[in-house]
Design a protein around this motif. Sequence first.
Motif, mmCIF file in Angstrom:
data_model
loop_
_atom_site.group_PDB
_atom_site.id
_atom_site.type_symbol
_atom_site.label_atom_id
_atom_site.label_comp_id
_atom_site.label_asym_id
_atom_site.label_seq_id
_atom_site.Cartn_x
_atom_site.Cartn_y
_atom_site.Cartn_z
ATOM 1 N N LYS A 104 14.486 3.885 -3.902
ATOM 2 C CA LYS A 104 13.810 4.242 -2.651
ATOM 3 C C LYS A 104 12.309 4.392 -2.878
ATOM 4 C CE LYS A 104 13.862 7.707 1.032
ATOM 5 N NZ LYS A 104 14.486 8.958 1.521
ATOM 6 N N ILE A 105 11.956 5.100 -3.962
ATOM 7 C CA ILE A 105 10.530 5.318 -4.284
ATOM 8 C C ILE A 105 9.839 3.988 -4.532
ATOM 9 C CG2 ILE A 105 8.928 6.284 -5.994
ATOM 10 C CD1 ILE A 105 10.967 8.569 -6.379
ATOM 11 N N PHE A 106 10.525 3.115 -5.285
ATOM 12 C CA PHE A 106 9.897 1.844 -5.644
ATOM 13 C C PHE A 106 9.726 0.954 -4.409
ATOM 14 C CE2 PHE A 106 9.786 -2.495 -7.383
ATOM 15 C CZ PHE A 106 8.706 -2.341 -8.243
ATOM 16 N N SER A 107 10.678 1.019 -3.501
ATOM 17 C CA SER A 107 10.576 0.239 -2.268
ATOM 18 C C SER A 107 9.349 0.645 -1.470
ATOM 19 C CB SER A 107 11.846 0.424 -1.432
ATOM 20 O OG SER A 107 11.735 -0.258 -0.209
ATOM 21 N N VAL A 108 9.118 1.946 -1.373
ATOM 22 C CA VAL A 108 7.942 2.454 -0.660
ATOM 23 C C VAL A 108 6.667 2.044 -1.393
ATOM 24 C CG1 VAL A 108 6.736 4.533 0.112
ATOM 25 C CG2 VAL A 108 9.233 4.385 0.330
ATOM 26 N N LEU A 109 6.689 2.152 -2.738
ATOM 27 C CA LEU A 109 5.511 1.778 -3.532
ATOM 28 C C LEU A 109 5.160 0.306 -3.336
ATOM 29 C CD1 LEU A 109 5.953 3.592 -6.977
ATOM 30 C CD2 LEU A 109 4.169 3.961 -5.288
ATOM 31 N N GLU A 110 6.183 -0.552 -3.337
ATOM 32 C CA GLU A 110 5.932 -1.982 -3.141
ATOM 33 C C GLU A 110 5.286 -2.244 -1.783
ATOM 34 O OE1 GLU A 110 8.268 -5.303 -5.376
ATOM 35 O OE2 GLU A 110 9.648 -4.186 -4.083
ATOM 36 N N LYS A 111 5.777 -1.580 -0.755
ATOM 37 C CA LYS A 111 5.214 -1.763 0.583
ATOM 38 C C LYS A 111 3.761 -1.287 0.618
ATOM 39 C CE LYS A 111 5.905 -0.705 5.477
ATOM 40 N NZ LYS A 111 4.469 -0.454 5.676
ATOM 41 N N LEU A 112 3.510 -0.116 0.030
ATOM 42 C CA LEU A 112 2.149 0.418 0.000
ATOM 43 C C LEU A 112 1.224 -0.494 -0.809
ATOM 44 C CD1 LEU A 112 2.882 4.227 -0.519
ATOM 45 C CD2 LEU A 112 2.013 3.130 1.558
ATOM 46 N N GLY A 113 1.780 -1.041 -1.905
ATOM 47 C CA GLY A 113 0.990 -1.958 -2.724
ATOM 48 C C GLY A 113 0.606 -3.197 -1.944
ATOM 49 N N ASN A 114 1.543 -3.742 -1.162
ATOM 50 C CA ASN A 114 1.260 -4.922 -0.345
ATOM 51 C C ASN A 114 0.254 -4.605 0.760
ATOM 52 O OD1 ASN A 114 3.011 -6.541 -1.857
ATOM 53 N ND2 ASN A 114 4.783 -6.038 -0.559
ATOM 54 N N ASP A 115 0.436 -3.424 1.387
ATOM 55 C CA ASP A 115 -0.515 -3.004 2.423
ATOM 56 C C ASP A 115 -1.921 -2.867 1.848
ATOM 57 O OD1 ASP A 115 1.589 -2.930 4.163
ATOM 58 O OD2 ASP A 115 1.800 -0.734 4.162
ATOM 59 N N LEU A 116 -1.991 -2.273 0.655
ATOM 60 C CA LEU A 116 -3.283 -2.075 0.004
ATOM 61 C C LEU A 116 -3.936 -3.417 -0.316
ATOM 62 C CD1 LEU A 116 -5.290 -0.013 -1.164
ATOM 63 C CD2 LEU A 116 -4.011 -0.093 -3.304
ATOM 64 N N GLN A 117 -3.115 -4.370 -0.787
ATOM 65 C CA GLN A 117 -3.628 -5.692 -1.105
ATOM 66 C C GLN A 117 -4.141 -6.393 0.149
ATOM 67 O OE1 GLN A 117 -3.861 -7.146 -4.357
ATOM 68 N NE2 GLN A 117 -5.221 -8.421 -3.110
ATOM 69 N N ALA A 118 -3.423 -6.221 1.246
ATOM 70 C CA ALA A 118 -3.844 -6.834 2.513
ATOM 71 C C ALA A 118 -5.183 -6.260 2.985
ATOM 72 C CB ALA A 118 -2.774 -6.619 3.581
ATOM 73 N N ILE A 119 -5.337 -4.965 2.844
ATOM 74 C CA ILE A 119 -6.600 -4.318 3.226
ATOM 75 C C ILE A 119 -7.738 -4.814 2.347
ATOM 76 C CG2 ILE A 119 -7.829 -2.106 3.269
ATOM 77 C CD1 ILE A 119 -5.125 -0.800 4.033
ATOM 78 N N GLU A 120 -7.496 -4.914 1.030
ATOM 79 C CA GLU A 120 -8.533 -5.397 0.110
ATOM 80 C C GLU A 120 -8.914 -6.836 0.440
ATOM 81 O OE1 GLU A 120 -6.955 -4.764 -3.776
ATOM 82 O OE2 GLU A 120 -7.544 -2.641 -3.836
ATOM 83 N N ASP A 121 -7.918 -7.679 0.818
ATOM 84 C CA ASP A 121 -8.204 -9.071 1.187
ATOM 85 C C ASP A 121 -9.082 -9.125 2.433
ATOM 86 O OD1 ASP A 121 -6.718 -9.928 -0.945
ATOM 87 O OD2 ASP A 121 -4.895 -10.339 0.229
ATOM 88 N N LYS A 122 -8.783 -8.270 3.416
ATOM 89 C CA LYS A 122 -9.590 -8.233 4.636
ATOM 90 C C LYS A 122 -11.021 -7.788 4.337
ATOM 91 C CE LYS A 122 -5.751 -7.334 7.838
ATOM 92 N NZ LYS A 122 -5.129 -6.354 8.768
#
Length: 560
Positions: free
Chosen positions: A535-553
């Motif tokens: 469960k923790i890792f699933s949330v971390l992966e989502k946050l990691g992807n969100d963070l990457q998307a923000i950095e790309d923008k």
Amino acid sequence: MMKKLLDCFEYLKRYHIDVLDTISIILELFILKTQNPTALAHLIEKDTKKNLLYNELQTLIQNLIKPSFYVKINPNANISKILKIIHQAPLDNHIIEQFLHTITQKKTANKLYYYSTPSEVNQLLISLLDIAPGDEIYNPCYGIGSVFLSIGNTTKAIKLYGEELDEKLSNIAHLIAQLAQIKDTKLYVNDILKQPIFKTKNGFEKFDKVLCNPPLYAHMGIEYLKEDERFGKMGILVKNYPELVFLTHALAHLKKRGVFIIRNQTLQKSSLEEKLRERLCKEKMIEAIIELPKNIFPHQNHEFSILVISPNNEDILHINANNEYFYQKDGKYNRLVHTEELANIFKKKLQTPYSTLTPLSNIQIHDLRAQSYVNRNLPPRHTFTLKSLDVEIFRGQRVYGSPKDEPIEYYDVGIADFKPYGMTQTFENKKNRGDKAKIKKYALHSYDILLSLRGVSPKIALLGELKSCCVANAGIITLRAKNKSMAIGLYCYFFRTDGENALKKIYEQSGENTVNIENLYQLNIPKDYDKHAKKIFSVLEKLGNDLQAIEDKIKVLKES
């Protein structure tokens, strides 16, 4: 009254260029007060002219000390005012000890901390030595001799021997020994490396007790010591580690027990230090190692321990005093407290929450620090270690740049590739040549955990499914779990605060900020380390992807 004495010292400093001269002068006045108080009182009562007062004072002091130790007070100073303050002061060893502690350890602008030791550390050292009347005590680098007052508080019926390179420091040490009422002294100005004084045709003189807080600022001229009998067993000496030189020298003089202040890195580094540690353990010479609190020595970034040496020890007592219980804040620095309790633990070889007795057979030469043994003997909160979980740990390698390079495609993985959360699966540094044999041997696997090799706080990454050949560079440590589930569980544990702190402690304790792999193997892991990991890792992966998307923008916006 202490404030008046300190003000008097500061007043005298204005009239003397060298602060060491100021110390000598005030110690001369202390000797006059303690050894001829009547003459001091008569001198103050006399209504004499300034020059006559000056001459009489000079005569009185020169009658009490050796002429070569005498430092003239500047005649422009208000001598009458100074004498009145000294006369009113209720001087004893304790007050003098506190005065010296303040001007050398707390008033750091005086830059006297190089030549002395904090008073409570001195008291602990003397308690550990267990000095008896008639003992011969040797100090190979006595500085200003601040520890002599602690010796005098224990017993004055001892014989004091020592060597010191600086004549001014030696003169001050003689004055302090006189104030401590230690009469039998042989304190020389000498270079222990070039020509040790306490050596006869039959070899080095042996002393009951040896005491040493080596000067870390000293430049050791060691080039001519390769053939010296004291250092022959140790191989090449390193001039950056003067405590090793002083310790090895002192061992040649030791009969019963010695106490030495050393940096923790000498208890855990390899090469030369390990040779010395191996010798001390093999010859059963280590009685105790007491790890001191951080920040108790002014202007020292190192961490320190007290090494207690004596013959025929089957066990080593480790005491971890790097604990809030044993220090209190004192201005910018910490001050050692509960020294009597530390001395009692040592004398009775007690096993407490702060101490443990370790058989020599369980000692690991690569790390003798107390924290590495005491912590392992605390009430167990964990049931696993990385070693018991069969996690494989190894350092990254440089696999290119040698004559063995051949054409081969792979990625050289570094910390810059670490994704902050979730799986790390893309890498920047592509190589086209390298040592095929080493690349094959050290190739990373899917779901390896990568850690930074150096630093105070760990950087961490979890590899995803690898589609290309990858090798971790030399600044990385690889943790290889038995399966994907365990790797995710450990990664999530290291993400949580308790796991992060446990891992961070390994980094903080490591010499020169380079993580020791053996310490990692012994890292305690809780039984429920993988609880809710998916469960923790699933949330971390989502946050990691969100963070990457923000950095790309942000990157697009920046380049627009």
